[in-house]
Scaffold this motif. Sequence first.
Motif, PDB file in Angstrom:
ATOM      1  N   ASP A  39       0.804  -1.220   0.000  1.00 24.29           N
ATOM      2  CA  ASP A  39       0.000   0.000   0.000  1.00 24.29           C
ATOM      3  C   ASP A  39       0.840   1.274   0.000  1.00 24.29           C
ATOM      4  O   ASP A  39       0.300   2.373   0.111  1.00 24.29           O
ATOM      5  CB  ASP A  39      -0.926   0.006   1.224  1.00 24.29           C
ATOM      6  CG  ASP A  39      -1.832  -1.208   1.255  1.00 24.29           C
ATOM      7  OD1 ASP A  39      -2.378  -1.558   0.197  1.00 24.29           O
ATOM      8  OD2 ASP A  39      -1.987  -1.807   2.330  1.00 24.29           O
ATOM      9  N   THR A  40       2.144   1.140  -0.128  1.00 29.59           N
ATOM     10  CA  THR A  40       3.045   2.285  -0.025  1.00 29.59           C
ATOM     11  C   THR A  40       2.710   3.379  -1.031  1.00 29.59           C
ATOM     12  O   THR A  40       2.595   4.551  -0.664  1.00 29.59           O
ATOM     13  CB  THR A  40       4.511   1.845  -0.201  1.00 29.59           C
ATOM     14  OG1 THR A  40       4.814   0.882   0.807  1.00 29.59           O
ATOM     15  CG2 THR A  40       5.466   3.013  -0.089  1.00 29.59           C
ATOM     16  N   ILE A  43      -0.569   5.208  -0.153  1.00 31.84           N
ATOM     17  CA  ILE A  43      -0.440   6.067   1.030  1.00 31.84           C
ATOM     18  C   ILE A  43       0.352   7.329   0.693  1.00 31.84           C
ATOM     19  O   ILE A  43      -0.046   8.438   1.049  1.00 31.84           O
ATOM     20  CB  ILE A  43       0.216   5.292   2.183  1.00 31.84           C
ATOM     21  CG1 ILE A  43      -0.736   4.198   2.663  1.00 31.84           C
ATOM     22  CG2 ILE A  43       0.598   6.228   3.329  1.00 31.84           C
ATOM     23  CD1 ILE A  43      -0.108   3.194   3.594  1.00 31.84           C
ATOM     24  N   GLU A  46      -1.745   9.690  -1.313  1.00 30.58           N
ATOM     25  CA  GLU A  46      -2.708  10.393  -0.458  1.00 30.58           C
ATOM     26  C   GLU A  46      -2.038  11.500   0.346  1.00 30.58           C
ATOM     27  O   GLU A  46      -2.677  12.498   0.688  1.00 30.58           O
ATOM     28  CB  GLU A  46      -3.402   9.419   0.479  1.00 30.58           C
ATOM     29  CG  GLU A  46      -4.424   8.548  -0.211  1.00 30.58           C
ATOM     30  CD  GLU A  46      -5.165   7.636   0.760  1.00 30.58           C
ATOM     31  OE1 GLU A  46      -5.321   8.032   1.938  1.00 30.58           O
ATOM     32  OE2 GLU A  46      -5.578   6.555   0.331  1.00 30.58           O
TER      33      GLU A  46
END
Length: 64
Positions: A39-40, A43, A46
């Motif tokens: 999910d790096t 994230i 975001e």
Amino acid sequence: TLVTWEDPVAGRVRQPAPAARFSRTPAAVAASLSTKGADTDDILTELGRTPADIDALRASGIIA
């Protein structure tokens, strides 16, 4: 109570079941795990990082 399920990578996983139980909004346990770093990019995006920023972090070894 505990919930047990099989993950293709981690194998048998046991975790607490959701404590609160509501008839109209039942809680569920996710039956999968994120792999390290999966999910790096999401994230960092975001948080305002550009794809070029993320590529630079990856190239310098700061993230995998």
